[in-house]
Design a protein around this motif. Structure first.
Motif, PDB file in Angstrom:
ATOM      1  N   ARG A  29      45.678 -22.173-114.691  1.00  0.00           N
ATOM      2  CA  ARG A  29      46.321 -23.031-115.700  1.00  0.00           C
ATOM      3  C   ARG A  29      47.292 -22.225-116.542  1.00  0.00           C
ATOM      4  N   ALA A  30      46.946 -20.988-116.847  1.00  0.00           N
ATOM      5  CA  ALA A  30      47.806 -20.157-117.687  1.00  0.00           C
ATOM      6  C   ALA A  30      49.127 -19.847-116.997  1.00  0.00           C
ATOM      7  N   ASP A  31      49.091 -19.654-115.684  1.00  0.00           N
ATOM      8  CA  ASP A  31      50.288 -19.270-114.945  1.00  0.00           C
ATOM      9  C   ASP A  31      51.089 -20.451-114.415  1.00  0.00           C
ATOM     10  N   SER A  32      50.485 -21.642-114.375  1.00  0.00           N
ATOM     11  CA  SER A  32      51.107 -22.753-113.668  1.00  0.00           C
ATOM     12  C   SER A  32      52.443 -23.166-114.264  1.00  0.00           C
ATOM     13  N   VAL A  33      52.578 -23.065-115.584  1.00  0.00           N
ATOM     14  CA  VAL A  33      53.837 -23.469-116.213  1.00  0.00           C
ATOM     15  C   VAL A  33      54.984 -22.611-115.709  1.00  0.00           C
ATOM     16  N   GLY A  34      54.750 -21.300-115.599  1.00  0.00           N
ATOM     17  CA  GLY A  34      55.791 -20.419-115.108  1.00  0.00           C
ATOM     18  C   GLY A  34      56.170 -20.718-113.676  1.00  0.00           C
ATOM     19  N   TYR A  35      55.172 -21.011-112.822  1.00  0.00           N
ATOM     20  CA  TYR A  35      55.460 -21.344-111.428  1.00  0.00           C
ATOM     21  C   TYR A  35      56.265 -22.639-111.344  1.00  0.00           C
ATOM     22  N   THR A  36      55.875 -23.630-112.128  1.00  0.00           N
ATOM     23  CA  THR A  36      56.571 -24.915-112.097  1.00  0.00           C
ATOM     24  C   THR A  36      58.027 -24.748-112.487  1.00  0.00           C
ATOM     25  N   ALA A  37      58.278 -23.976-113.547  1.00  0.00           N
ATOM     26  CA  ALA A  37      59.656 -23.752-113.988  1.00  0.00           C
ATOM     27  C   ALA A  37      60.472 -23.063-112.902  1.00  0.00           C
ATOM     28  N   LEU A  38      59.869 -22.072-112.238  1.00  0.00           N
ATOM     29  CA  LEU A  38      60.567 -21.353-111.177  1.00  0.00           C
ATOM     30  C   LEU A  38      60.922 -22.283-110.023  1.00  0.00           C
ATOM     31  N   LEU A  39      59.979 -23.105-109.621  1.00  0.00           N
ATOM     32  CA  LEU A  39      60.220 -24.006-108.489  1.00  0.00           C
ATOM     33  C   LEU A  39      61.216 -25.104-108.850  1.00  0.00           C
ATOM     34  N   GLN A  40      61.207 -25.517-110.104  1.00  0.00           N
ATOM     35  CA  GLN A  40      62.199 -26.506-110.539  1.00  0.00           C
ATOM     36  C   GLN A  40      63.612 -25.940-110.452  1.00  0.00           C
ATOM     37  N   VAL A  41      63.758 -24.651-110.797  1.00  0.00           N
ATOM     38  CA  VAL A  41      65.062 -24.000-110.668  1.00  0.00           C
ATOM     39  C   VAL A  41      65.484 -23.967-109.201  1.00  0.00           C
ATOM     40  N   LEU A  42      64.572 -23.597-108.327  1.00  0.00           N
ATOM     41  CA  LEU A  42      64.884 -23.573-106.897  1.00  0.00           C
ATOM     42  C   LEU A  42      65.294 -24.959-106.409  1.00  0.00           C
ATOM     43  N   ASP A  43      64.560 -25.959-106.842  1.00  0.00           N
ATOM     44  CA  ASP A  43      64.807 -27.326-106.388  1.00  0.00           C
ATOM     45  C   ASP A  43      66.187 -27.813-106.810  1.00  0.00           C
ATOM     46  N   SER A  44      66.598 -27.447-108.015  1.00  0.00           N
ATOM     47  CA  SER A  44      67.867 -27.960-108.541  1.00  0.00           C
ATOM     48  C   SER A  44      69.074 -27.107-108.160  1.00  0.00           C
ATOM     49  N   ARG A  45      68.875 -25.791-108.016  1.00  0.00           N
ATOM     50  CA  ARG A  45      70.021 -24.903-107.792  1.00  0.00           C
ATOM     51  C   ARG A  45      70.182 -24.432-106.352  1.00  0.00           C
ATOM     52  N   SER A  46      69.171 -24.668-105.536  1.00  0.00           N
ATOM     53  CA  SER A  46      69.267 -24.276-104.120  1.00  0.00           C
ATOM     54  C   SER A  46      68.985 -25.501-103.254  1.00  0.00           C
ATOM     55  N   PRO A  47      69.904 -26.443-103.220  1.00  0.00           N
ATOM     56  CA  PRO A  47      69.660 -27.704-102.517  1.00  0.00           C
ATOM     57  C   PRO A  47      69.553 -27.562-101.007  1.00  0.00           C
ATOM     58  N   CYS A  48      69.959 -26.423-100.467  1.00  0.00           N
ATOM     59  CA  CYS A  48      69.912 -26.222 -99.015  1.00  0.00           C
ATOM     60  C   CYS A  48      68.622 -25.541 -98.562  1.00  0.00           C
ATOM     61  N   LEU A  49      67.669 -25.352 -99.477  1.00  0.00           N
ATOM     62  CA  LEU A  49      66.433 -24.663 -99.143  1.00  0.00           C
ATOM     63  C   LEU A  49      65.697 -25.408 -98.027  1.00  0.00           C
ATOM     64  N   GLU A  50      65.372 -24.682 -96.958  1.00  0.00           N
ATOM     65  CA  GLU A  50      64.725 -25.290 -95.797  1.00  0.00           C
ATOM     66  C   GLU A  50      63.321 -24.766 -95.549  1.00  0.00           C
ATOM     67  N   LEU A  51      63.019 -23.537 -95.996  1.00  0.00           N
ATOM     68  CA  LEU A  51      61.695 -22.962 -95.784  1.00  0.00           C
ATOM     69  C   LEU A  51      61.175 -22.399 -97.101  1.00  0.00           C
ATOM     70  N   LEU A  52      59.997 -22.862 -97.505  1.00  0.00           N
ATOM     71  CA  LEU A  52      59.371 -22.385 -98.734  1.00  0.00           C
ATOM     72  C   LEU A  52      57.947 -21.949 -98.402  1.00  0.00           C
ATOM     73  N   SER A  53      57.637 -20.706 -98.738  1.00  0.00           N
ATOM     74  CA  SER A  53      56.301 -20.157 -98.487  1.00  0.00           C
ATOM     75  C   SER A  53      55.674 -19.760 -99.821  1.00  0.00           C
ATOM     76  N   LEU A  54      54.522 -20.351-100.139  1.00  0.00           N
ATOM     77  CA  LEU A  54      53.823 -20.079-101.384  1.00  0.00           C
ATOM     78  C   LEU A  54      52.433 -19.556-101.061  1.00  0.00           C
ATOM     79  N   ASP A  55      52.062 -18.445-101.667  1.00  0.00           N
ATOM     80  CA  ASP A  55      50.725 -17.902-101.459  1.00  0.00           C
ATOM     81  C   ASP A  55      50.222 -17.337-102.773  1.00  0.00           C
TER      82      ASP A  55
END
Length: 229
Positions: A29-55
């Motif tokens: 829960r403590a880290d989730s906000v930072g991850y969400t913000a990062l992924l939102q940036v990817l979603d909005s600024r890299s519209p051609c993203l085809e492969l996403l790997s999260l671990d």
């Protein structure tokens, strides 16, 4: 970068050390906000993203409804601790998703017991994967059944299953494999299937190899098969 095509994000276990007074759930829960913000940036600024790997990133908070990835074609989730319904809810919003990979590592996947309506609407309502071609999943029978039930794609041709069969559900393997025949017998071409039996299953209750193979026989269009029992 608008031209970015592939991104891998890995969170090392060592990061938990700085939260030594918190539980693993609280760390997520403590880290989730930072991850969400990062992924939102990817979603909005890299519209051609085809492969996403999260671990090492918890769901569902990290993939909030605000993160859609409409052009994503391949999603690798690593080990997850959330219900399959959460994954389906997120992935159903990705209309071009053709490849999905995940390992169901949560305690819920190990403790869930089969129910009478095992093949009837157990996945999230309206959450279907309509473009999926390839699935790789490891987990308990119920998690794998729920995922297979949600695939509604005429192009689904490759599946890799690693079924962890617990001592209380020795028929879990048969149910999972039977779903392949019931739903994808005309499209499947490649099957990788592994049965990982619980060490608590006594030797006298194990099955002959032919009984593991038999549910696969009706899937007649498969031309590449690997079976590990």
């Amino acid at each position: 970068s608008p031209s970015l095509r592939q991104v891998t994000i890995y969170v090392q276990a060592a990061n938990v050390i700085q939260f030594d007074d918190l539980s693993l759930e609280e760390v997520g829960r403590a880290d989730s906000v930072g991850y969400t913000a990062l992924l939102q940036v990817l979603d909005s600024r890299s519209p051609c993203l085809e492969l996403l790997s999260l671990d090492g990133i918890d769901l569902p908070s990290s993939l909030s409804p605000l993160v859609v990835f409409k052009d994503l074609r391949e999603l690798r989730l690593g080990s997850i601790f959330c219900p399959i319904s959460t994954v389906l809810f997120v992935c159903a919003k990705m209309p071009r998703l053709t490849s999905l990979s995940l390992t169901c590592a949560g305690s819920s996947s190990k403790s869930r017991r089969p129910t009478a309506d095992a093949h009837a609407g157990s996945h999230a309502e309206g959450a279907y994967l309509s473009a999926l071609e390839t699935l790789r999943i490891m987990g308990g029978p119920r998690d794998i059944e729920e995922m297979l039930e949600a695939i509604d794609s005429p192009s689904f041709h490759t599946v890799s299953l690693s079924v962890s069969v617990p001592e209380y559900d020795t028929d879990g393997w048969t149910r999972c494999i039977s779903l392949l025949n019931a739903r994808f017998s005309s499209t499947l071409r490649t099957v990788r299937a592994e049965c990982r039996r619980s060490p608590h299953i006594v030797q006298g209750r194990t099955r002959a190899f032919s009984l593991y193979l038999q549910p696969l026989l009706p899937v007649r269009y498969v031309n590449d098969l690997a079976l590990n029992v």
